[in-house]
Design an enzyme around this catalytic site. Structure first.
Site, short mmCIF file in Angstrom:
data_model
loop_
_atom_site.label_atom_id
_atom_site.label_comp_id
_atom_site.label_asym_id
_atom_site.label_seq_id
_atom_site.Cartn_x
_atom_site.Cartn_y
_atom_site.Cartn_z
CG HIS A 104 -2.00 -1.10 1.07
ND1 HIS A 104 -2.66 -1.64 2.16
CD2 HIS A 104 -2.49 -1.76 0.00
CE1 HIS A 104 -3.49 -2.59 1.75
NE2 HIS A 104 -3.41 -2.68 0.44
CG ASP B 280 -8.44 -2.08 -7.98
OD1 ASP B 280 -7.31 -1.59 -8.10
OD2 ASP B 280 -8.74 -2.88 -7.06
CG HIS C 225 -11.10 -3.48 -1.16
ND1 HIS C 225 -10.20 -3.19 -0.19
CD2 HIS C 225 -10.38 -3.64 -2.30
CE1 HIS C 225 -8.98 -3.16 -0.72
NE2 HIS C 225 -9.07 -3.42 -1.99
CE1 TYR D 22 3.33 -6.82 -5.05
CE2 TYR D 22 2.55 -8.89 -4.10
CZ TYR D 22 2.31 -7.75 -4.84
OH TYR D 22 1.07 -7.54 -5.38
N1 GLY Z 1 -6.03 -0.86 -5.07
C1 GLY Z 1 -6.58 -1.66 -4.08
C2 GLY Z 1 -6.59 -3.07 -4.48
O1 GLY Z 1 -6.04 -3.42 -5.49
O2 GLY Z 1 -7.19 -3.88 -3.84
MN MN Z 2 -5.63 -2.20 -7.18
MN MN Z 3 -7.78 -4.49 -6.26
#
Ligand code: GLY
Ligand code: MN
Ligand code: MN
Length: 438
Positions: free
Chosen positions: A243, A271, A361, A388
């Site tokens: 994040h 997203d 979400h 990662y």
């Molecule tokens: N950008 C928030 C997610 O990908 O869940």
């Molecule tokens: Mn995202």
């Molecule tokens: Mn997402």
């Protein structure tokens, strides 16, 4: 005004009322204003549930849905028109506008709510509310109920049951109508263009926030009020911070940059994540990790169809990533061992996606009767595997350290399979490199 027609909001209210128990009322407050600092506020954003049912964009408002009420089932409390306040702070619909433009059967000034709402609740057996979402509102609701109880000797009847509104409402929100999908496709197209713009303009020496600015440019220029969530532009090892939102680093030749960003159009989120080389060419190690994540993402998307369950994409991703990590020498042991012990989780520590809709979400249950939910047409989800490798990960060859990759698309479940709403954002290595050479 919303991009959605008034009939869409009416249909939603009717659908919710059809599911409510007999003798009930649903009560929803608008989102409050949130202070940013001293006398400055964040830009107002309506509560998603409230907007879903009303399309009403103002604060200080309360929806009541009262199935079977002879004088009208939809009552809206809102701010009154006020010339002075409108000169300073902007237009208000007023109760007149709530009826004329927003489909309310009855509307009253919100300043009169303490006198009027107990009369709407009185005689109803059940109250649907989102308990806990706005504690101050919960207290006011108890005050209204108590005012009815206090008059029980006069024959007034207070409700005996409080029910969570969320179960019914969030199940409705999980299934997107064709009108909603039009807006979501537009949000996805705008966000796709934003990612392409970032790929076109990225170069070593730029700061991460300069790319954030280019994304914002596309969002705002195309009618998004804001990003759907804080934009992540993580270059180099910052891509390993899930994040990361500081976006302050100067990007170096040889870095990858991970951009997770989507615009919000008319209260609908997109997203998208793309990860690309700042100088336009993936190094061999970056390409190996990237291709593995991409292979897992494509396999996961291929599982999305009616009848598959919510966890199918995640299972596909875990299998492919684990096997690939073993082949590259990043994990030791057999595929089965690594999956059972979850040793892949040191490199892939989040889940493969989430529901997507008005909230990034989005609402909706992931399990039903303790089983992963079956996918059905109209559901929209993200598919977003990643790897990662922390810069201080001393269990792997140094050449892998500090590489972070995520690839994320928005996927609609259709009758026959799926539609990737964000398909137009390039993700094949050759396509990204070709785009960046132009
Ligand atoms: N950008 C928030 C997610 O990908 O869940
Ligand atoms: Mn995202
Ligand atoms: Mn997402």
């Amino acid at each position: 005004m919303s991009l959605l027609p008034a009939t869409e909001f009416a249909r939603r209210r009717q659908a919710l009322m059809n599911m409510m128990e007999p003798g009930s009322i649903a009560i929803l407050p608008a989102a409050p204003h949130y202070k940013r600092n001293r006398d400055t506020e964040y830009r107002y954003r309506q509560d998603s549930d409230f907007f879903y049912l009303s399309g009403f964009p103002e604060p200080e408002a309360v929806i009541c849905l009262i199935p079977g009420r002879p004088q009208g089932e939809y009552v809206l409390f809102c701010r009154e028109r006020d010339r002075e306040m409108e000169i300073w702070n902007g237009y208000r619909a007023g109760p007149e506008g709530a009826v004329a433009d927003f489909g309310a059967a009855d509307a009253f000034p919100v300043t009169d709510i303490d006198e009027i709402i107990p009369g709407l609740i009185e005689g109803r057996e059940r109250v649907y509310v989102s308990m806990g979402a706005q504690p101050l509102f919960d207290q006011r609701l108890m005050g209204w109920v108590n005012s009815i109880r206090a008059r029980s000797r006069a024959g007034l009847h207070a409700p005996g049951e409080f029910l969570m509104l969320d179960h019914l409402l969030h199940d409705l929100r999980l299934f997107k109508s064709s009108e909603e999908l039009k807006v979501m496709r537009r949000a996805a197209a705008i966000s796709t263009r934003a990612h392409v713009r970032a790929m076109e303009l990225a170069r070593p020496g730029m700061s991460e926030y300069e790319l954030e600015a280019e994304l914002m440019h596309e969002f705002l220029k195309n009618g998004c009020a804001a990003p759907a969530y804080n934009t992540i532009v993580g270059s180099g090892a910052n891509a390993c911070i899930l994040h990361y939102v500081e976006n302050t680093r100067v990007m170096q030749d040889g870095d990858l940059v991970l951009i997770d960003a989507g615009g919000e159009l008319d209260h609908y989120a997109s997203d998208i994540t793309r990860t690309f080389p700042v100088n336009g060419r993936y190094s061999p190690e970056q390409k190996a990790i990237y291709q593995l994540v991409l292979d897992s993402q494509l396999a996961a998307i291929a599982t999305v169809k009616p009848g598959a369950h919510w966890n199918s994409p995640h299972e596909a991703v875990v299998g492919i990533l684990t096997e690939g990590l073993i082949d590259l020498g990043l994990l030791k042991g057999s595929r089965q061992e690594c999956i059972e012990k979850e040793s892949y989780r040191q490199f892939f520590m989040h889940r493969t996606g989430h529901w997507l809709g008005m909230d990034v979400h989005d609402v909706g249950d992931y399990k039903v009767d303790n089983q992963w939910r079956e996918l059905e047409p109209g559901m929209v989800m993200t598919v977003e595997p990643g790897l990662y490798i922390a810069p201080d990960c001393n269990t792997v060859d140094p050449k892998w350290r500090g590489i972070g990759v995520r690839i994320e698309d928005d996927v609609l479940v259709t009758k026959t399979g799926s539609e990737v709403l964000t398909q137009a954002a390039p993700k094949q290595v050759a396509d990204i490199e070709a785009l960046m050479r132009r």
